[in-house]
Design an enzyme around this catalytic site. Structure first.
Site, PDB file in Angstrom:
ATOM      1  CE  LYS A  99      -5.275  -8.344  -9.279  1.00  0.00           C
ATOM      2  NZ  LYS A  99      -4.803  -9.088 -10.475  1.00  0.00           N
TER       3      LYS A  99
ATOM      4  CG  ASP B  38      -0.164 -15.536 -15.212  1.00  0.00           C
ATOM      5  OD1 ASP B  38       0.457 -16.613 -15.221  1.00  0.00           O
ATOM      6  OD2 ASP B  38      -0.278 -14.830 -14.201  1.00  0.00           O
TER       7      ASP B  38
END
Length: 449
Positions: A162, A292
């Protein structure tokens, strides 16, 4: 063929504006586009003999698209604020604006390869490719603050990397303030919405999510808490390559959890049940919630029938007092004790000091609808329920009481996001889950087998 692939990749990328002035300029372009659209539409309507209101000229699908598109190009805090608004402002937003902002929860535009290489040079040093046998420059995902690439290291590790967009951390506070001002001045935000708490929370959340070392620590902590739950799989952090702006983890396979829509009913029920069971563990046992609700954070390994959990940047710790208040709120909702629900909701921070009795009861109505799966005896059929529509209608009734509208605390907002995401996923899978049994077992201190 190579040129075609390069053209497709270039069309799906957009350089991340790094400097303060370049980011402000993007917002200026947005404001100009909105104003131009208003002028053109007003001229068209006047030519037809109509006398349009300013609000009607502002709240057009074209202007909503302009806002969402520019936020997606800015990424970072600007995009995150749009995501928070789309989920937490709920029915206060115009339908066109809310629908298009919701698209920000899916994907951002990826940064071009030149920016990607620049970020990796800054974090790993020149010649960083010496660590890898293979590195895919085409991202497999792009979100608000970073994008994900797959690679294989020289020592044979398959990893997911990431990479944070450049300049995101420095732009967080100013981005959110600038976007909020633009939306407020443009009239795209309703006057009754308390934006202040959303602004503060968006800033705090983005600073936390932009700290990849912090996310790595939370992922490792969460994995430890689930060491006794072999039905879940989590990626392993590779600390030797992880920095504040580059997070390297073991690559996880699996298929999107939504693809289970065509699986047998029993398997869909089992998967949804596992996620709700995990949710109750997060609240009442861990007091640590991965907040999330993006479906992309769940994948399914068909061979082992295990669930893969991803992305822990939005993981939040919850105070014991708030957890206890939610336990009392849910328990009271099961038996319909509205007075006890009101006391628990007050402890969480749902009510303003001057709230009227009518507004209080409207808030409790929303809770009663949201807790319907808890109050139902047996397996709740999410696929055949109109619960989302009833929650929406209750929210509309509440939002019409502008003088008493109160934005709940950040902890409540993020818990709602997680619960709402699980409801939507269970509905998509047409799953049947005995939510009440799971809740009662956890609050009694006896976790289900």
């Amino acid at each position: 063929m190579v040129d075609d692939e390069r053209s497709k990749r270039d069309a799906s990328t957009s350089a991340v504006p790094r400097g303060r002035w370049s980011r402000i300029a993007r917002l200026g372009v947005l404001a100009g586009g909105v104003a131009g659209s208003m002028l053109a539409e007003g001229t068209r309507q006047l030519a037809r003999g109509k006398h349009p209101r300013i609000g009607d000229l502002l709240l057009t699908p074209e202007n909503a698209y302009r806002v969402a598109d520019q936020l997606a190009r800015l990424r970072g805090a600007a995009m995150k604020f749009g995501q928070l608004l789309s989920m937490d402002a709920g029915e206060l937003l115009p339908p066109e604006f809310g629908d298009i902002l919701a698209s920000l929860r899916a994907d951002a535009k990826a940064m071009p390869m030149s920016q990607l290489v620049s970020v990796l040079d800054a974090n790993w040093g020149k010649g960083w490719d010496r660590h890898f046998r293979q590195f895919s420059f085409t991202p497999v995902a792009a979100a608000s603050i970073g994008q994900v690439h797959l690679a294989e290291t020289k020592d044979g590790r398959r990893v997911a990397i990431k990479v944070q967009y450049p300049g995101i951390r420095r732009s967080i506070d100013s981005d959110i303030d600038n976007v909020a001002t633009l939306l407020r001045v443009s009239g795209l935000l309703p006057r009754g919405l308390e934006v202040g708490p959303l602004l503060l929370e968006a800033k705090r959340q983005l600073h936390a999510e932009a700290d990849y070392l912090g996310e790595a620590a939370l992922l490792s902590r969460y994995a430890g808490l689930l060491a006794d739950a072999p039905e879940f799989m989590l990626p392993e952090v590779h600390a030797d390559l992880t920095t504040e702006r580059v997070l390297v983890m073991s690559a996880m396979g699996g298929v999107p959890v939504e693809s289970l829509l065509h699986a047998p009913q029993a398997e869909r029920d089992r998967v949804a049940g596992l996620l709700f069971r995990l949710f109750f563990r997060e609240i009442f046992e861990f007091r640590l919630i991965q907040s999330d609700p993006n479906f992309a954070n769940y994948r399914y390994d068909s061979a082992s029938r295990r669930l893969i959990l991803l992305d822990f940047g939005a993981t939040r710790c919850y105070p014991a007092a708030i957890v206890d208040a939610y336990r009392r709120l849910m328990g009271s909702a099961i038996v319909g004790e509205r007075q006890e629900m009101s006391v628990a909701a007050s402890a969480i921070g749902y009510f303003r000091a001057d709230i009227g009795e009518r507004q209080r009861q409207l808030v409790l109505d929303v809770f009663m609808h949201a807790c319907e799966p808890l109050r139902y005896a047996g397996a709740y059929d999410f696929g055949n329920s109109d619960l989302p529509a009833r929650i929406r209608d209750a929210g509309l009734a509440l939002s019409s009481e502008r003088d008493s509208w109160h934005t709940p605390p950040a902890d409540a907002l993020f818990l709602h996001r997680k619960a709402g995401g699980l409801y939507l996923l269970a509905a998509k899978l047409k799953a049947r889950v005995d939510i009440r049994a799971l809740f009662l077992l956890y609050v009694s201190g006896q976790a289900p087998p």
